[in-house]
Design a protein around this motif. Structure first.
Motif, PDB file in Angstrom:
ATOM      1  N   ILE A   1      10.336   1.624 -15.501  1.00 39.29           N
ATOM      2  CA  ILE A   1       8.904   0.519 -15.323  1.00 39.29           C
ATOM      3  C   ILE A   1       8.736  -0.051 -16.815  1.00 39.29           C
ATOM      4  O   ILE A   1       8.467  -1.137 -16.774  1.00 39.29           O
ATOM      5  CB  ILE A   1       7.779   1.657 -14.740  1.00 39.29           C
ATOM      6  N   ALA A   2       8.808   0.841 -17.743  1.00 44.73           N
ATOM      7  CA  ALA A   2       8.509  -0.029 -19.280  1.00 44.73           C
ATOM      8  C   ALA A   2       9.711  -1.023 -19.488  1.00 44.73           C
ATOM      9  O   ALA A   2       9.279  -1.983 -19.949  1.00 44.73           O
ATOM     10  CB  ALA A   2       8.602   1.056 -20.130  1.00 44.73           C
ATOM     11  N   LEU A   3      10.960  -0.596 -19.108  1.00 43.55           N
ATOM     12  CA  LEU A   3      11.810  -1.725 -19.361  1.00 43.55           C
ATOM     13  C   LEU A   3      11.604  -3.172 -18.699  1.00 43.55           C
ATOM     14  O   LEU A   3      11.773  -4.041 -19.138  1.00 43.55           O
ATOM     15  CB  LEU A   3      13.396  -1.031 -19.178  1.00 43.55           C
TER      16      LEU A   3
ATOM     17  N   LYS B   1       3.441   3.578 -21.292  1.00 36.18           N
ATOM     18  CA  LYS B   1       4.305   4.282 -20.341  1.00 36.18           C
ATOM     19  C   LYS B   1       5.566   4.819 -21.194  1.00 36.18           C
ATOM     20  O   LYS B   1       5.950   5.949 -20.793  1.00 36.18           O
ATOM     21  CB  LYS B   1       5.070   2.993 -19.607  1.00 36.18           C
ATOM     22  N   LEU B   2       5.894   4.106 -22.085  1.00 36.46           N
ATOM     23  CA  LEU B   2       7.104   4.905 -23.131  1.00 36.46           C
ATOM     24  C   LEU B   2       6.660   6.152 -23.789  1.00 36.46           C
ATOM     25  O   LEU B   2       7.210   7.109 -23.715  1.00 36.46           O
ATOM     26  CB  LEU B   2       7.439   3.816 -23.939  1.00 36.46           C
ATOM     27  N   LYS B   3       5.403   6.101 -24.115  1.00 36.31           N
ATOM     28  CA  LYS B   3       4.880   7.401 -24.696  1.00 36.31           C
ATOM     29  C   LYS B   3       4.650   8.524 -23.641  1.00 36.31           C
ATOM     30  O   LYS B   3       4.845   9.698 -24.228  1.00 36.31           O
ATOM     31  CB  LYS B   3       3.434   7.020 -25.635  1.00 36.31           C
ATOM     32  N   GLU B   4       4.308   8.002 -22.618  1.00 33.84           N
ATOM     33  CA  GLU B   4       4.232   8.851 -21.482  1.00 33.84           C
ATOM     34  C   GLU B   4       5.662   9.567 -21.322  1.00 33.84           C
ATOM     35  O   GLU B   4       5.897  10.608 -20.923  1.00 33.84           O
ATOM     36  CB  GLU B   4       3.534   8.551 -20.286  1.00 33.84           C
ATOM     37  N   ALA B   5       6.830   8.764 -21.160  1.00 34.96           N
ATOM     38  CA  ALA B   5       8.085   9.082 -20.847  1.00 34.96           C
ATOM     39  C   ALA B   5       9.036   9.844 -21.505  1.00 34.96           C
ATOM     40  O   ALA B   5       9.398  10.800 -21.432  1.00 34.96           O
ATOM     41  CB  ALA B   5       8.816   7.991 -20.458  1.00 34.96           C
ATOM     42  N   ILE B   6       8.861   9.705 -23.157  1.00 39.90           N
ATOM     43  CA  ILE B   6       9.613  10.105 -23.928  1.00 39.90           C
ATOM     44  C   ILE B   6       9.578  11.424 -24.246  1.00 39.90           C
ATOM     45  O   ILE B   6      10.542  12.379 -24.146  1.00 39.90           O
ATOM     46  CB  ILE B   6       9.252   9.552 -25.264  1.00 39.90           C
ATOM     47  N   PRO B   7       8.167  12.329 -24.149  1.00 37.11           N
ATOM     48  CA  PRO B   7       8.251  13.858 -24.017  1.00 37.11           C
ATOM     49  C   PRO B   7       9.147  14.503 -22.849  1.00 37.11           C
ATOM     50  O   PRO B   7       9.479  15.463 -22.861  1.00 37.11           O
ATOM     51  CB  PRO B   7       6.949  14.214 -24.159  1.00 37.11           C
ATOM     52  N   LEU B   8       9.054  13.648 -21.548  1.00 39.30           N
ATOM     53  CA  LEU B   8       9.604  14.144 -20.559  1.00 39.30           C
ATOM     54  C   LEU B   8      11.225  14.086 -20.460  1.00 39.30           C
ATOM     55  O   LEU B   8      11.864  14.610 -19.702  1.00 39.30           O
ATOM     56  CB  LEU B   8       9.197  13.413 -19.194  1.00 39.30           C
ATOM     57  N   LEU B   9      11.618  13.127 -21.238  1.00 40.29           N
ATOM     58  CA  LEU B   9      13.115  12.735 -21.075  1.00 40.29           C
ATOM     59  C   LEU B   9      14.257  13.707 -21.983  1.00 40.29           C
ATOM     60  O   LEU B   9      13.588  14.214 -22.851  1.00 40.29           O
ATOM     61  CB  LEU B   9      13.183  11.106 -21.593  1.00 40.29           C
ATOM     62  N   SER B  10      15.133  13.704 -21.488  1.00 39.81           N
ATOM     63  CA  SER B  10      16.393  14.657 -22.014  1.00 39.81           C
ATOM     64  C   SER B  10      16.522  14.073 -23.344  1.00 39.81           C
ATOM     65  O   SER B  10      16.644  12.786 -23.661  1.00 39.81           O
ATOM     66  CB  SER B  10      17.662  14.662 -21.084  1.00 39.81           C
ATOM     67  N   ASN B  11      17.050  14.986 -24.293  1.00 33.95           N
ATOM     68  CA  ASN B  11      17.329  14.739 -25.530  1.00 33.95           C
ATOM     69  C   ASN B  11      19.060  14.836 -25.633  1.00 33.95           C
ATOM     70  O   ASN B  11      19.654  14.754 -26.707  1.00 33.95           O
ATOM     71  CB  ASN B  11      16.918  15.545 -26.682  1.00 33.95           C
ATOM     72  N   SER B  12      19.779  14.810 -24.376  1.00 34.11           N
ATOM     73  CA  SER B  12      21.056  14.871 -24.448  1.00 34.11           C
ATOM     74  C   SER B  12      21.747  13.523 -24.045  1.00 34.11           C
ATOM     75  O   SER B  12      20.717  12.706 -23.569  1.00 34.11           O
ATOM     76  CB  SER B  12      21.293  16.023 -23.437  1.00 34.11           C
ATOM     77  N   ARG B  13      22.629  13.198 -24.030  1.00 31.70           N
ATOM     78  CA  ARG B  13      23.387  12.116 -23.660  1.00 31.70           C
ATOM     79  C   ARG B  13      23.346  12.199 -22.191  1.00 31.70           C
ATOM     80  O   ARG B  13      23.599  13.180 -21.449  1.00 31.70           O
ATOM     81  CB  ARG B  13      24.910  11.967 -24.076  1.00 31.70           C
ATOM     82  N   ASN B  14      23.110  11.075 -21.569  1.00 32.82           N
ATOM     83  CA  ASN B  14      22.945  10.889 -19.978  1.00 32.82           C
ATOM     84  C   ASN B  14      23.566   9.591 -19.637  1.00 32.82           C
ATOM     85  O   ASN B  14      22.715   8.771 -19.434  1.00 32.82           O
ATOM     86  CB  ASN B  14      21.616  11.340 -19.790  1.00 32.82           C
ATOM     87  N   ASP B  15      24.851   9.257 -19.715  1.00 32.91           N
ATOM     88  CA  ASP B  15      25.617   7.805 -19.911  1.00 32.91           C
ATOM     89  C   ASP B  15      25.061   7.228 -18.612  1.00 32.91           C
ATOM     90  O   ASP B  15      25.047   7.952 -17.341  1.00 32.91           O
ATOM     91  CB  ASP B  15      26.971   8.091 -19.955  1.00 32.91           C
TER      92      ASP B  15
ATOM     93  N   ASN C   1      17.525   8.004 -21.719  1.00 38.50           N
ATOM     94  CA  ASN C   1      17.121   9.308 -22.115  1.00 38.50           C
ATOM     95  C   ASN C   1      16.205   9.005 -23.458  1.00 38.50           C
ATOM     96  O   ASN C   1      15.608   7.736 -23.711  1.00 38.50           O
ATOM     97  CB  ASN C   1      18.451  10.046 -22.664  1.00 38.50           C
ATOM     98  N   SER C   2      15.644   9.753 -23.884  1.00 38.95           N
ATOM     99  CA  SER C   2      14.626   9.972 -24.910  1.00 38.95           C
ATOM    100  C   SER C   2      14.878   8.835 -26.004  1.00 38.95           C
ATOM    101  O   SER C   2      14.190   8.208 -26.497  1.00 38.95           O
ATOM    102  CB  SER C   2      14.230  11.372 -25.547  1.00 38.95           C
ATOM    103  N   TYR C   3      16.295   8.908 -26.510  1.00 35.31           N
ATOM    104  CA  TYR C   3      16.781   8.124 -27.738  1.00 35.31           C
ATOM    105  C   TYR C   3      16.711   6.428 -27.222  1.00 35.31           C
ATOM    106  O   TYR C   3      16.360   5.893 -28.033  1.00 35.31           O
ATOM    107  CB  TYR C   3      18.017   8.484 -28.078  1.00 35.31           C
ATOM    108  N   ALA C   4      17.169   6.210 -25.903  1.00 35.81           N
ATOM    109  CA  ALA C   4      16.948   5.100 -25.450  1.00 35.81           C
ATOM    110  C   ALA C   4      15.372   4.501 -25.223  1.00 35.81           C
ATOM    111  O   ALA C   4      15.123   3.414 -25.843  1.00 35.81           O
ATOM    112  CB  ALA C   4      17.596   4.923 -24.161  1.00 35.81           C
ATOM    113  N   ALA C   5      14.591   5.335 -24.723  1.00 33.65           N
ATOM    114  CA  ALA C   5      13.347   5.108 -24.671  1.00 33.65           C
ATOM    115  C   ALA C   5      12.486   4.953 -25.990  1.00 33.65           C
ATOM    116  O   ALA C   5      11.730   3.865 -26.283  1.00 33.65           O
ATOM    117  CB  ALA C   5      12.593   6.430 -24.016  1.00 33.65           C
ATOM    118  N   ARG C   6      12.863   5.689 -27.165  1.00 35.15           N
ATOM    119  CA  ARG C   6      12.319   5.542 -28.545  1.00 35.15           C
ATOM    120  C   ARG C   6      12.975   3.922 -29.006  1.00 35.15           C
ATOM    121  O   ARG C   6      12.099   3.499 -29.786  1.00 35.15           O
ATOM    122  CB  ARG C   6      12.703   6.694 -29.037  1.00 35.15           C
ATOM    123  N   ALA C   7      14.213   3.628 -28.753  1.00 36.14           N
ATOM    124  CA  ALA C   7      14.686   2.300 -29.275  1.00 36.14           C
ATOM    125  C   ALA C   7      13.927   1.354 -28.576  1.00 36.14           C
ATOM    126  O   ALA C   7      13.500   0.336 -29.008  1.00 36.14           O
ATOM    127  CB  ALA C   7      16.013   2.361 -28.906  1.00 36.14           C
ATOM    128  N   LEU C   8      13.618   1.452 -27.368  1.00 38.18           N
ATOM    129  CA  LEU C   8      12.806   0.400 -26.500  1.00 38.18           C
ATOM    130  C   LEU C   8      11.410   0.362 -27.092  1.00 38.18           C
ATOM    131  O   LEU C   8      10.604  -0.790 -27.182  1.00 38.18           O
ATOM    132  CB  LEU C   8      12.918   0.701 -24.886  1.00 38.18           C
TER     133      LEU C   8
END
Length: 485
Positions: A145-147, A198-212, A216-223
C-alpha cells in the motif's frame, strides 16, 4: 471513499487479465475479497497476487520505469517508436480524455484494494492461523500500500518542495473501496504522512530474511528513506538510510557489488542479486512478452528507447567508469545514425537477443547510499562528511581512482551521480523535478515538437485525473491547467 476510483479500476483490471502466475504459486490477479480469505494459504496467494499485479506493463514491467526515465534528460524515444507508450510520455501528451498514463492510476489502486482486503481478513480474525504466522503477510500488504501511494503521489501530485506539500495529492483510502463511495484528494503532505505511517507499521512485522520477489523489512526501510527524502525530511532520510546500510554490512544479506562484478549484476541470469532489495519478478511462463521494458529498450527488440547523446557522452567522458560497460552503440540501417543503448536488460544470450522474463529492480542498495549522500548534504552539519563518504562509495566503485572532494560536494554533483548509477531504473525525471531543477531536452537526437524545458511550473509535469473520475464524482479536483473533459 470513491465509486469513481472503482470504475477506473475495473478498466485497469480488464486490461491486466493476462498477467499470469507469480513464481508458479498460482495467485489471482483478480480483485481479492476479504470473504475469500479464510486460510493461511489464501492469505499467501492473495499477497502473491499483489506482486503479480505489480508485474504488469501497466506498472512495474514497463510504465513506471519509462515514465521516470523518458520524461527526463537521460533517455528518449527513437523516431520510429511512435505509438509506443514512451512516445506519449516524452511528448507529455496528457489530457483528461487521453491521459496516456499507462494504467498508473488504476493499477496501484487495485493493489491497494486487494491489500486492504488481506488486512481486513486478518484483523477480523477470519483466517485460521496464528497472529505470528500472519504478521509478515500483513506487513507485506501494508508495505505494498505504501509503495503504491508513493508512486501515485509523485505521479499526480506536485513535488513536496514546491509548496511544502500543500497542493492536491491523491485520495487516501483506509479500506477496500466499494460501490457508491466518494472521497476528495488529500494534500501531498498528507499523502507522504500516510505513506510514512504505513511503512512504520509494516517494518516491525516484516521478515528480516531475504524473500526474493517480496517486500521485506530492508526494502520497506529503503522505501521509508526514499519517502523522507521526497518530502524534505533530510535528517530522517539520512538516519534511516545510514542505519540500513550499517545493518546490512553486519548481516551481509545484501551488499554493494564491487567494481569487478558490476556489469555482472545486470546479467539476465543474475536475478535477485546482491543489491536487489526488491525486484518485480518475471518467469518464462509469466512475463510481459514483447510489451515489457526489456524488449522496448533492446536493439533487436523494438529499440524504442535509447540514451540521449548528451548523457551517453557524459558517461563516456570517464573511460574508466565501469558503468560504460552497460552502454553499446548501434548504427541504424535506415538513417545510418548511431544510437547509444542501455544494456541493463539483456537477454539470455547477452545482448544478442532480447528476453521477455527479465526482473525489474524497484529498490536497489546503491540507491540507499545515494539517498544518504543527498539527505546528508541537505541536512548539513555533522552529516555532511558521512554523506560525502557514501557518495564516494558509489563514485569509487565505478572508478577506483575517482573521488569527490568536499568542494565538489554539491546537489548537482549528487544528482549527476544518481543519473549515472540509476539510469533506466525510473528515477531521473523525479529527481530533477522534486529538486526544482529544469529539465533540458534539446540538440542531439531529441525529437522535434516535444517540450524542450520542463520544471515544476509546467502544468503537465504531473498527470491529469482522468475524466472518467469526474463522471462519478464531479467535485473531484483536477490538476491545475487540465480540464475535466
Amino acid at each position: 471513499m470513491k465509486k469513481n476510483i472503482f470504475a477506473a479500476l475495473l478498466v485497469a483490471l480488464f486490461m491486466s487479465s493476462c498477467t499470469g502466475d507469480f513464481l508458479d504459486k498460482s495467485p489471482s490477479d483478480q480483485v481479492t475479497t476479504k470473504e475469500a480469505i479464510t486460510t493461511l494459504s489464501d492469505v499467501k496467494n492473495a499477497v502473491n497476487g499483489l506482486y503479480s499485479l505489480m508485474a504488469s506493463i501497466y506498472y512495474y514491467d514497463l510504465s513506471m520505469f519509462l515514465y521516470g526515465d523518458i520524461k527526463g534528460d537521460c533517455m528518449q524515444p527513437t523516431s520510429w517508436s511512435g505509438g509506443r507508450q514512451g512516445y506519449s510520455f516524452y511528448f507529455f501528451d496528457h489530457t483528461a480524455s487521453v491521459p496516456n498514463n499507462g494504467g498508473l492510476w488504476g493499477r496501484p489502486y487495485y493493489i491497494v484494494r486487494n491489500a486492504f482486503n488481506v488486512i481486513k481478513a486478518i484483523d477480523d480474525g477470519k483466517v485460521n492461523a496464528t497472529q505470528a504466522e500472519l504478521a509478515n503477510y500483513r506487513g507485506e500488504a501494508l508495505a505494498a500500500i505504501a509503495l503504491c501511494y508513493f508512486d501515485l503521489t509523485r505521479l499526480y501530485g506536485y513535488p513536496y518542495a514546491k509548496d511544502n506539500g500543500a497542493s492536491p495529492g491523491v485520495p487516501l483510502l483506509d479500506h477496500a473501496i466499494g460501490y457508491g463511495e466518494t472521497s476528495t484528494r488529500s494534500s501531498v503532505a498528507e499523502c507522504y504522512e500516510y505513506i510514512i505511517n504505513k511503512l512504520k507499521e509494516a517494518i516491525p512485522l516484516l521478515s528480516n530474511s531475504r524473500n526474493d520477489g517480496h517486500l521485506n523489512s530492508y526494502a520497506a526501510r529503503a522505501l521509508l528513506a526514499r519517502t523522507y527524502l521526497y518530502c524534505g525530511m533530510n535528517k530522517e532520510a539520512f538516519g534511516t538510510a545510514d542505519m540500513l546500510i550499517n545493518d546490512l554490512k553486519s548481516t551481509g544479506l545484501y551488499y554493494l557489488v564491487d567494481n569487478a562484478h558490476y556489469a555482472d549484476m545486470y546479467a539476465w541470469g543474475n536475478k535477485f542479486g546482491a543489491e536487489a532489495l526488491f525486484q518485480v519478478s518475471n518467469t518464462p511462463t509469466s512475463n510481459p512478452g514483447r510489451d515489457g521494458l526489456s524488449f522496448m529498450l533492446h536493439w533487436w527488440g523494438y529499440a524504442a528507447v535509447v540514451l540521449t547523446d548528451d548523457f551517453a557522452q557524459k558517461l563516456k567522458s570517464d573511460p574508466a567508469d565501469v558503468r560504460n560497460q552497460l552502454v553499446a552503440t548501434y548504427q541504424d540501417g535506415g538513417d545510418h545514425q548511431y544510437y547509444n543503448l542501455l544494456l541493463k536488460y539483456p537477454g539470455e544470450n547477452g545482448y544478442n537477443s532480447p528476453s521477455f522474463d527479465n526482473n525489474y529492480t524497484v529498490i536497489r542498495l546503491s540507491e540507499v547510499y545515494l539517498i544518504a549522500a543527498e539527505a546528508g548534504l541537505k541536512a548539513g552539519g555533522e552529516l555532511r562528511q558521512p554523506a560525502l563518504d557514501y557518495l564516494n562509495d558509489i563514485v569509487r566503485r565505478a572508478n577506483p581512482d575517482a573521488s569527490v572532494s568536499d568542494a565538489e560536494f554539491t546537489l548537482d554533483r549528487v544528482l549527476d551521480e544518481r543519473a549515472k548509477e540509476l539510469v533506466g531504473e525510473g528515477h531521473r525525471y523525479f529527481d530533477l523535478l522534486r529538486n526544482g531543477k529544469k529539465i533540458v531536452r534539446r540538440g542531439g537526437k531529441h525529437l522535434p515538437n516535444a517540450p524542450e524545458e520542463i520544471d515544476w511550473n509546467y502544468y503537465k509535469c504531473v498527470l491529469p485525473i482522468s475524466r472518467d473520475e469526474f463522471t462519478f464524482n464531479p467535485d473531484m479536483e483536477q490538476n491545475e491547467g487540465y480540464t475535466k473533459e
